[in-house]
Structure formats: structure tokens, C-alpha cells
Motif scaffolding. Sequence first.
Motif, PDB file in Angstrom:
ATOM      1  N   PRO A  68       0.838  -1.206   0.000  1.00 10.27           N
ATOM      2  CA  PRO A  68       0.000   0.000   0.000  1.00 10.27           C
ATOM      3  C   PRO A  68       0.874   1.257   0.000  1.00 10.27           C
ATOM      4  O   PRO A  68       2.052   1.205   0.369  1.00 10.27           O
ATOM      5  CB  PRO A  68      -0.792  -0.117   1.305  1.00 10.27           C
ATOM      6  CG  PRO A  68       0.078  -0.947   2.201  1.00 10.27           C
ATOM      7  CD  PRO A  68       0.813  -1.900   1.287  1.00 10.27           C
ATOM      8  N   ALA A  69       0.309   2.354  -0.419  1.00 12.46           N
ATOM      9  CA  ALA A  69       1.050   3.611  -0.437  1.00 12.46           C
ATOM     10  C   ALA A  69       1.360   4.099   0.970  1.00 12.46           C
ATOM     11  O   ALA A  69       2.380   4.753   1.213  1.00 12.46           O
ATOM     12  CB  ALA A  69       0.261   4.675  -1.193  1.00 12.46           C
ATOM     13  N   ASP A  70       0.489   3.781   1.905  1.00 16.06           N
ATOM     14  CA  ASP A  70       0.645   4.245   3.289  1.00 16.06           C
ATOM     15  C   ASP A  70       0.028   3.198   4.198  1.00 16.06           C
ATOM     16  O   ASP A  70      -0.761   2.353   3.751  1.00 16.06           O
ATOM     17  CB  ASP A  70      -0.056   5.592   3.464  1.00 16.06           C
ATOM     18  CG  ASP A  70       0.422   6.338   4.704  1.00 16.06           C
ATOM     19  OD1 ASP A  70       1.401   5.905   5.336  1.00 16.06           O
ATOM     20  OD2 ASP A  70      -0.197   7.360   5.031  1.00 16.06           O
ATOM     21  N   LEU A  71       0.377   3.254   5.454  1.00 17.63           N
ATOM     22  CA  LEU A  71      -0.126   2.287   6.410  1.00 17.63           C
ATOM     23  C   LEU A  71      -0.339   2.974   7.750  1.00 17.63           C
ATOM     24  O   LEU A  71       0.585   3.565   8.296  1.00 17.63           O
ATOM     25  CB  LEU A  71       0.882   1.145   6.562  1.00 17.63           C
ATOM     26  CG  LEU A  71       0.505  -0.043   7.409  1.00 17.63           C
ATOM     27  CD1 LEU A  71      -0.715  -0.753   6.835  1.00 17.63           C
ATOM     28  CD2 LEU A  71       1.676  -1.018   7.494  1.00 17.63           C
ATOM     29  N   ASP A  72      -1.568   2.935   8.221  1.00 22.57           N
ATOM     30  CA  ASP A  72      -1.901   3.494   9.537  1.00 22.57           C
ATOM     31  C   ASP A  72      -2.349   2.349  10.424  1.00 22.57           C
ATOM     32  O   ASP A  72      -3.329   1.662  10.122  1.00 22.57           O
ATOM     33  CB  ASP A  72      -3.022   4.536   9.422  1.00 22.57           C
ATOM     34  CG  ASP A  72      -2.559   5.805   8.737  1.00 22.57           C
ATOM     35  OD1 ASP A  72      -1.447   6.272   9.035  1.00 22.57           O
ATOM     36  OD2 ASP A  72      -3.303   6.310   7.885  1.00 22.57           O
ATOM     37  N   LEU A  73      -1.610   2.125  11.502  1.00 19.33           N
ATOM     38  CA  LEU A  73      -1.955   1.058  12.436  1.00 19.33           C
ATOM     39  C   LEU A  73      -2.918   1.584  13.488  1.00 19.33           C
ATOM     40  O   LEU A  73      -2.810   2.725  13.916  1.00 19.33           O
ATOM     41  CB  LEU A  73      -0.696   0.510  13.104  1.00 19.33           C
ATOM     42  CG  LEU A  73       0.356  -0.054  12.160  1.00 19.33           C
ATOM     43  CD1 LEU A  73       1.560  -0.550  12.953  1.00 19.33           C
ATOM     44  CD2 LEU A  73      -0.222  -1.162  11.302  1.00 19.33           C
ATOM     45  N   ASP A  74      -3.832   0.734  13.907  1.00 19.18           N
ATOM     46  CA  ASP A  74      -4.793   1.080  14.947  1.00 19.18           C
ATOM     47  C   ASP A  74      -4.098   0.986  16.303  1.00 19.18           C
ATOM     48  O   ASP A  74      -3.729  -0.107  16.741  1.00 19.18           O
ATOM     49  CB  ASP A  74      -5.986   0.129  14.879  1.00 19.18           C
ATOM     50  CG  ASP A  74      -7.088   0.463  15.858  1.00 19.18           C
ATOM     51  OD1 ASP A  74      -6.867   1.273  16.787  1.00 19.18           O
ATOM     52  OD2 ASP A  74      -8.190  -0.103  15.701  1.00 19.18           O
ATOM     53  N   GLY A  75      -3.901   2.110  16.949  1.00 14.95           N
ATOM     54  CA  GLY A  75      -3.222   2.151  18.240  1.00 14.95           C
ATOM     55  C   GLY A  75      -3.962   1.438  19.350  1.00 14.95           C
ATOM     56  O   GLY A  75      -3.384   1.133  20.394  1.00 14.95           O
ATOM     57  N   ALA A  76      -5.240   1.138  19.157  1.00 13.50           N
ATOM     58  CA  ALA A  76      -6.016   0.440  20.179  1.00 13.50           C
ATOM     59  C   ALA A  76      -5.757  -1.065  20.170  1.00 13.50           C
ATOM     60  O   ALA A  76      -6.064  -1.751  21.137  1.00 13.50           O
ATOM     61  CB  ALA A  76      -7.503   0.704  19.975  1.00 13.50           C
ATOM     62  N   VAL A  77      -5.170  -1.583  19.087  1.00 18.63           N
ATOM     63  CA  VAL A  77      -4.899  -3.020  18.984  1.00 18.63           C
ATOM     64  C   VAL A  77      -3.590  -3.334  19.703  1.00 18.63           C
ATOM     65  O   VAL A  77      -2.568  -2.708  19.449  1.00 18.63           O
ATOM     66  CB  VAL A  77      -4.798  -3.468  17.512  1.00 18.63           C
ATOM     67  CG1 VAL A  77      -4.406  -4.930  17.415  1.00 18.63           C
ATOM     68  CG2 VAL A  77      -6.099  -3.207  16.784  1.00 18.63           C
ATOM     69  N   ARG A  78      -3.641  -4.306  20.606  1.00 13.41           N
ATOM     70  CA  ARG A  78      -2.452  -4.789  21.308  1.00 13.41           C
ATOM     71  C   ARG A  78      -2.239  -6.238  20.894  1.00 13.41           C
ATOM     72  O   ARG A  78      -3.075  -7.100  21.157  1.00 13.41           O
ATOM     73  CB  ARG A  78      -2.622  -4.725  22.835  1.00 13.41           C
ATOM     74  CG  ARG A  78      -2.812  -3.335  23.363  1.00 13.41           C
ATOM     75  CD  ARG A  78      -1.507  -2.538  23.261  1.00 13.41           C
ATOM     76  NE  ARG A  78      -1.726  -1.164  23.657  1.00 13.41           N
ATOM     77  CZ  ARG A  78      -1.569  -0.112  22.868  1.00 13.41           C
ATOM     78  NH1 ARG A  78      -1.194  -0.280  21.619  1.00 13.41           N
ATOM     79  NH2 ARG A  78      -1.776   1.098  23.303  1.00 13.41           N
TER      80      ARG A  78
END
Length: 134
Positions: A68-78
Amino acid sequence: MARRSPRPAAPAACPCGLGTSYAGCCGPFHAGTTAAPTAERLMRSRYSAFAVGDTGYLLRTWHSSTRPADLDLDGAVRWTGLDVLATTGGSAFHTEGTVEFTAHYRIGGETGEQHENSRFVREAGSWVYLDAAG
């Protein structure tokens, strides 16, 4: 151009589950000082990258045709654990391989898991994630 996230503080134990320190396991892969020698080690290092929030490493180790061009991870996922279930190919002598795994996570008070059979190939001599096998 891929956005590079700031490198998070390194955990003492490596999240990949091999039972060693982060600095002696996936840390050098994330830092770019060495490359994963097998598809399984790449998959484990990518799991660790999700666990520590290293989007730069995830993007660098993603095949150019599927990245993907960019990747944003969900900070709520541990991410809480990794079970490698099976591998095919993926050694120093192969050009492709698969790794079947279950990754465990927690979001708030809920737990879940992601089961995947990931495909890996060599690109420019290094192992990279291609996609999830169908």
C-alpha cells in the motif's frame, strides 16, 4: 513516498515469540542492519513490527506489487501472541514460501485472533511479504 513512523521504544522480550530479547531477535531486522534469512523469520519480524508499531519496516518488507502507499496502524490493537502453525519453502535455498499462523490481539476488553497463510517471495534478494494465500 511512504511515511515513516517514529521508532517506538524497544520491548525487552521480542514479541515474535522465539523467547529471546528484542535486541537479539527482530530488532536488527527492524533497524535495517540485517535481513530476515527465511520467510518464517520475516513473518515473525513483521508480527513484531505490528506489535511495536513500526510501519516503516512493514512497508519496506512488503512486495512492491502489493504494497500500500501508506499504512496506519490502529493504536487500540495490542498484539498479544503468535503461533506459527506451518511453513512451506521459505528457506535460504528457496525463492518463495508460505507461513501459516495465528496472531492473537486485544482491543479494549475484547480478544481476537487473525489466522492467515501468508505468501512470501524474494525481491532483490530479500524476503518480502506478497499476500495472504487464498
